[in-house]
Design a protein around this motif. Structure first.
Motif, PDB file in Angstrom:
ATOM      1  N   GLY A 542      57.772  33.632  56.727  1.00  0.00           N
ATOM      2  CA  GLY A 542      58.264  34.368  55.488  1.00  0.00           C
ATOM      3  C   GLY A 542      59.791  33.539  54.961  1.00  0.00           C
ATOM      4  N   GLY A 564      56.804  38.068  55.296  1.00  0.00           N
ATOM      5  CA  GLY A 564      57.985  39.584  55.141  1.00  0.00           C
ATOM      6  C   GLY A 564      58.984  38.458  54.210  1.00  0.00           C
ATOM      7  N   ASN A 586      53.799  41.357  60.376  1.00  0.00           N
ATOM      8  CA  ASN A 586      55.004  41.727  59.512  1.00  0.00           C
ATOM      9  C   ASN A 586      54.604  41.470  58.274  1.00  0.00           C
ATOM     10  N   GLU A 588      56.625  42.379  55.432  1.00  0.00           N
ATOM     11  CA  GLU A 588      57.519  43.571  54.869  1.00  0.00           C
ATOM     12  C   GLU A 588      58.385  43.330  53.403  1.00  0.00           C
TER      13      GLU A 588
END
Ligand SMILES: *[C@@H]1O[C@H](CO)[C@@H](O)[C@H](O)[C@H]1NC(C)=O
Ligand SMILES: *[C@@H]1O[C@H](CO)[C@@H](O)[C@H](O)[C@H]1NC(C)=O
Ligand SMILES: *[C@@H]1O[C@H](CO)[C@@H](O)[C@H](O)[C@H]1NC(C)=O
Ligand SMILES: *[C@@H]1O[C@H](CO)[C@@H](O)[C@H](O)[C@H]1NC(C)=O
Ligand SMILES: *[C@@H]1O[C@H](CO)[C@@H](O)[C@H](O)[C@H]1NC(C)=O
Ligand SMILES: *[C@@H]1O[C@H](CO)[C@@H](O)[C@H](O)[C@H]1NC(C)=O
Ligand SMILES: *[C@@H]1O[C@H](CO)[C@@H](O)[C@H](O)[C@H]1NC(C)=O
Ligand SMILES: *[C@@H]1O[C@H](CO)[C@@H](O)[C@H](O)[C@H]1NC(C)=O
Ligand SMILES: *[C@@H]1O[C@H](CO)[C@@H](O)[C@H](O)[C@H]1NC(C)=O
Ligand SMILES: *[C@@H]1O[C@H](CO)[C@@H](O)[C@H](O)[C@H]1NC(C)=O
Length: 882
Positions: A542, A564, A586, A588
């Motif tokens: 991420g 993410g 995740n 996002e």
């Protein structure tokens, strides 16, 4: 059970290797006898055998015996009608009478419920009954109540619950009683004090509450008492001071308060005093160290304050372990510590020294193997060259949070025994080359100011399994010919790595945890990461600048995948459906353009799903997410109506069961890697740096959902945060929301909701944030404190709302109203895990247990090397517990 003398890497590595390759020790406990058993005894045994089932091996779990992994072994399979029952495995007969006197079915794969008429009660002459480490449950006491000869009873590690405790007192001749690691709850009945023959009592690892009854003062043959890992409270049980034969007292992981009495010296035979992770206050009585036999003192993680007083010591005490870290001790570190020359382990972490510390006082402790002096708040700079010259045997050293100078000026005097070194937050600017030790296994140099390339020689340290480089300003990885083949965890977040993810990473064939988040990596996710697919469980990429798609078919065993905050595009690969261990996904803040991945509902373990801020579109099919606890699909282009029964199969949000988590087990992730997520809660965006396992949230905001809010939302009784704002929901707010008794934050603003705000919401006592603004709500705003504490803006732009409470709330828009952001999920205290809790490794009351904890050398969770396969076992036990 103590293991500090085992704290060697050899054992841990051997164990993990054994585990990797599936070996384990055979348990050989058949006791041959030459006498034929009596037919009635044989019949009773066979009948007993038939009362239970031999568990399917895929549902089995490992078994620990004296710190060894014991292979589970169905002893009852050797029980055959046509042979002498006295030769059966686990049976010992009385040589004269042929009666069964000992029954040892420990670690035998057995499962099932005891019933009141179990044939066990026909074995009248039993003196020893060991049913530990099986999966028994039910009414065992009614079966053994009449076994009046029983002196030794081991029922540990089953799933028995409270009834045992109150009925056990019938077995008045007991000398040995082990009920550890069951699901016992309630209080300890004071009648246990009648078991006056007891020499050993183990109630650890249950869910027992209340105080230790004063009747324990009668157990004056007791040499060993273990009530650790429960929820006991009250002050130090003074009655125990009557137990002059007591040698081992273990109270750790409870909620004891008050001071530790000075007259603990009454326990003149005490060797082990293990009371960490309680709330003891006051000073640590120096008298404790005058007990001649005292060998092991662990009082870490309490609230002890003042100076550490060690008393006047003339001859070197026997004490080998002194662990008092994580208290509120302050002042000078007493120079007398230099007289404790037998110390093998010393932990003074977070001792607030305020100023200069003479580190040479430790130079006398020649036997030290583990030394934790982290966060001493000292102004003195520790010169590693000098410091390491004090010790010959030191294996584990933590100097985190102190000023350390680690220059390469002269060779360090033979620190070759060192195998774990923690230098986090020591103001280091250059990676000292002395860490290049043959035996180094765990190295933490996070939170320093080290610049430049990660040197290639790091990958050549042959045994390095854990490397934490995070929060420095490394920019790249130096090329290396030989790559860290031993590495199991590489934490490199929060640096300044640029360019593509280097292929060197793909050569870390045994890496389980890879965290490269918060850097400037660009390019696409290299397919070669698939080389890691057999071992990798936690992958965090991420907060980089990665683009391209999420590759298909590259990972298989992931528990957590976080990509993410990148620039990833395309669809979610359907191969994710095969990630049967995935708990956290995740993605996002990327550019994924896909329909709702309803197919993820096939993932049996999925707990956290974050699709926030992408270009997902379409309707969200009727799905079931049995374990999902956090779902955030906000800021996408989802649309359509949700059927009224939409949430019916979201079981985890409806009921998490009665779970009690020990402090070291509270968060998602494992000891090395904590999952984190950013969520809107109470109108504020907050980062959960760690995610409580009991956290639940549902965020559908910022989409185009229409139609009514499904009534079935009321089923999600565990929900803490609900955000449906900024959609096109119409109709009434369902009154079923009044059933969301755990709810803390409710956000439904910017919809087309009409009708009244359900009165039931006024009764939700935890609901501290609500926002109904920008809807078409009408009628009276409910009364009640929950509503009166709200901000007037929570109701704005609902022209037809009225009522006295609204008048009160909006009386003076300029009057500040209290609004407390929730704190519990933000706490970031460092929890310290006692080794024993790690050794035992599973916590009752939690659906998953059996963490691999016998890897003894760790003493803080983030350092603790957890066997990667532990997770599978946790999963298995969770499916069998319920
Ligand atoms: C301490 O033990 C004695 C027997 O040795 C017993 O008479 C007395 O009641 C006990 N005291 C407490 C406080 O339990
Ligand atoms: C120990 O001291 C406590 C007070 O701290 C007192 O209540 C208790 O009676 C004493 N017990 C013994 C055995 O001396
Ligand atoms: C740490 O030491 C400094 C002085 O060196 C002092 O100002 C500060 O209060 C100390 N911190 C704590 C937690 O006592
Ligand atoms: C990064 O390290 C510095 C010390 O160099 C520390 O002050 C800071 O809190 C650390 N940041 C994080 C996010 O851990
Ligand atoms: C790093 O080493 C590999 C082979 O060992 C080689 O192919 C590559 O070109 C090297 N990269 C750099 C930047 O030296
Ligand atoms: C990170 O690297 C970039 C160039 O790649 C540089 O401009 C920046 O100053 C570096 N940041 C730090 C904190 O060193
Ligand atoms: C691992 O990746 C290889 C190709 O890189 C693939 O053949 C294999 O099936 C993958 N295994 C798993 C368990 O995903
Ligand atoms: C998603 O992809 C479709 C074509 O597959 C395209 O029409 C649409 O504009 C894309 N949406 C976004 C937000 O990029
Ligand atoms: C709330 O839950 C109870 C059972 O738990 C149920 O009987 C009742 O109908 C629910 N109320 C609403 C409004 O859904
Ligand atoms: C109410 O909320 C608004 C917007 O969220 C904020 O600006 C304001 O300060 C809040 N007022 C009070 C009294 O908390």
């Amino acid at each position: 059970m103590k293991g500090y003398w085992n704290l060697t890497s050899t054992i841990s590595l051997t164990l993990s290797i054994l585990f990797l390759f599936g070996y384990s020790y055979e348990d050989v406990s058949a006791v041959p006898t030459t006498h034929l058993c009596r037919p009635d005894q044989r019949d009773a045994l066979l009948q007993f055998k038939n009362e239970f089932e031999v568990l399917n091996s895929s549902f089995a779990y490992d078994c620990y015996l004296d710190d060894y992994i014991v292979k589970r072994h169905p002893k009852t399979e050797s029980w055959r009608n046509n042979s002498d029952c006295c030769t059966w495995e686990g049976i010992t007969c009385n040589v004269k009478s042929g009666e069964v006197i000992e029954l040892d079915l420990s670690c035998s794969y057995l499962g099932g419920r005891f019933h009141s008429n179990s044939s066990l009660q026909n074995l009248h002459s039993l003196t020893t009954l060991d049913l530990s480490s099986n999966r028994f449950s039910g009414q065992i006491m009614s079966s053994i109540r009449n076994l009046s000869h029983i002196t030794s009873l081991d029922l540990s590690e089953n799933v028995f619950s409270e009834f045992i405790l109150s009925s056990i007192v019938d077995l008045s001749y007991l000398t040995y009683l082990d009920l550890s690691w069951n699901f016992l709850s309630g209080q300890i009945p004071s009648s246990i004090g009648n078991l006056s023959h007891l020499t050993s009592l183990d109630l650890s690892g249950n869910n027992i509450v209340g105080e230790i009854p004063s009747s324990f003062g009668n157990l004056n043959h007791l040499t060993s008492l273990d009530v650790a890992v429960n929820r006991l409270n009250g002050s130090f049980p003074i009655a125990l001071l009557n137990l002059t034969k007591l040698s081992s007292l273990e109270l750790y992981y409870n909620q004891f308060t008050g001071t530790i009495p000075h007259n603990i010296t009454s326990l003149s035979k005490l060797t082990t005093f293990y009371a960490s992770n309680n709330a003891f206050t006051g000073t640590l009585p120096s008298s404790l160290f005058t007990i001649p036999s005292i060998d092991y003192v662990n009082l870490s993680d309490n609230q002890l304050n003042g100076n550490l007083e060690l008393g006047n010591i003339s001859s070197p005490p026997k004490l080998r372990v002194l662990v008092v870290g994580n208290n509120k001790l302050r002042g000078l570190i007493p120079g007398t510590i230099s007289k404790f020359t037998n110390l093998v382990r010393l932990d003074l972490s977070r001792y607030t020294t305020q100023g200069q510390v003479d580190f040479s006082i430790f130079s006398h402790l020649k036997w030290l193997k583990l030394l934790d002096l982290s966060d001493l708040n000292a102004t003195t700079t520790i010169d590693m060259n000098d410091f390491l010259s004090y010790f010959k045997r030191l294996g584990v050293l933590d100097l985190s949070g102190n000023h350390v100078s680690a220059t390469n000026k002269s060779p360090i005097s033979d620190p070759s025994s060192l195998y774990q070194l923690y230098l986090s937050g020591c103001g280091i600017t250059e990676l000292p080359e002395f860490v290049r030790l043959q035996n180094m296994e765990k190295l933490d140099i996070s939170n320093n100011k080290i610049k430049g390339q990660v040197p290639g020689w790091l990958w050549k340290i042959p045994k390095l399994i854990y490397l934490n480089l995070s929060n420095n300003t490394f920019t790249g990885f130096e090329n290396s010919t030989k790559h860290g083949l031993s590495l199991m965890a590489l934490l490199a977040s929060n640096n300044n790595f640029t360019g593509k993810i280097p292929s060197l990473i793909c050569d870390l064939r045994f890496v389980f945890i890879l965290d490269l988040s918060n850097n400037n990596f660009n390019g696409s996710i290299p397919r070669c990461l698939g080389n890691l697919n057999y071992t990798l469980t936690d992958l965090n990429l991420g907060q980089n600048h990665l683009h391209g798609g999420l590759p298909e078919n590259i990972f298989g065993n992931l528990r957590a995948l976080d990509v993410g905050h990148n620039q990833l595009t395309g669809k979610l690969p359907r191969s994710l459906i095969r990630f049967s261990s995935l708990e956290v996904l995740n993605v996002e803040s990327n550019f994924f353009n896909d329909t709702f991945p309803f197919w993820l509902s096939f993932l049996p373990e999925l707990k956290i799903l974050v699709l926030r801020s992408n270009a997902f579109y379409g309707t969200i099919h009727h799905t079931s997410f049995p374990k999902l606890q956090i779902i955030d699909i906000s800021h996408n282009h989802f649309n359509g109506a949700l059927p009224s029964h939409y949430f019916v199969k979201w079981s985890a949000m409806s009921s998490l069961g009665s779970i009690y988590y020990q402090p070291d087990e509270m968060y998602m992730g494992d000891s090395y890697y904590h999952d984190s997520v950013v969520l809107m809660n109470k109108g504020i965006e907050m980062e959960l740096v760690r995610i409580l396992k009991i956290y639940t949230a549902l965020d559908f905001s910022g989409n185009k959902f229409e139609g009514e809010i499904p009534r079935s939302i009321g089923l999600l009784k565990e929900l803490l945060v609900l955000n449906l704002s900024n959609n096109a929901f119409t109709g009434h707010i369902p009154s079923s929301m009044g059933n969301l008794t755990a709810l803390e934050s409710l956000h439904v603003s910017q919809n087309q909701l009409s009708g009244e705000i359900p009165q039931e919401l006024g009764e939700l006592s935890f609901l501290s944030y609500m926002n109904f603004s920008h809807n078409k709500l009408t009628g009276l705003v409910p009364g009640g404190t929950q509503f009166r504490r709200l901000n007037c803006t929570s109701f704005e732009d609902n022209p037809e709302l009225s009522g006295p409470s609204l008048d009160e709330i909006c009386r003076d828009i300029h009057t500040p109203t209290p609004h407390e952001p929730s704190e519990e999920e933000e706490e970031e205290e460092e929890e310290v895990l006692s080794w024993k809790a790690a050794v035992i490794g599973f916590i009752p009351g939690i659906a998953f247990g059996w963490v691999i904890g016998y890897i003894l050398f760790s003493y803080k969770p983030q350092w603790f090397f957890m066997n990667p396969f532990a997770r599978n076992k946790r999963r298995i036990s969770s499916t069998t517990t319920h």
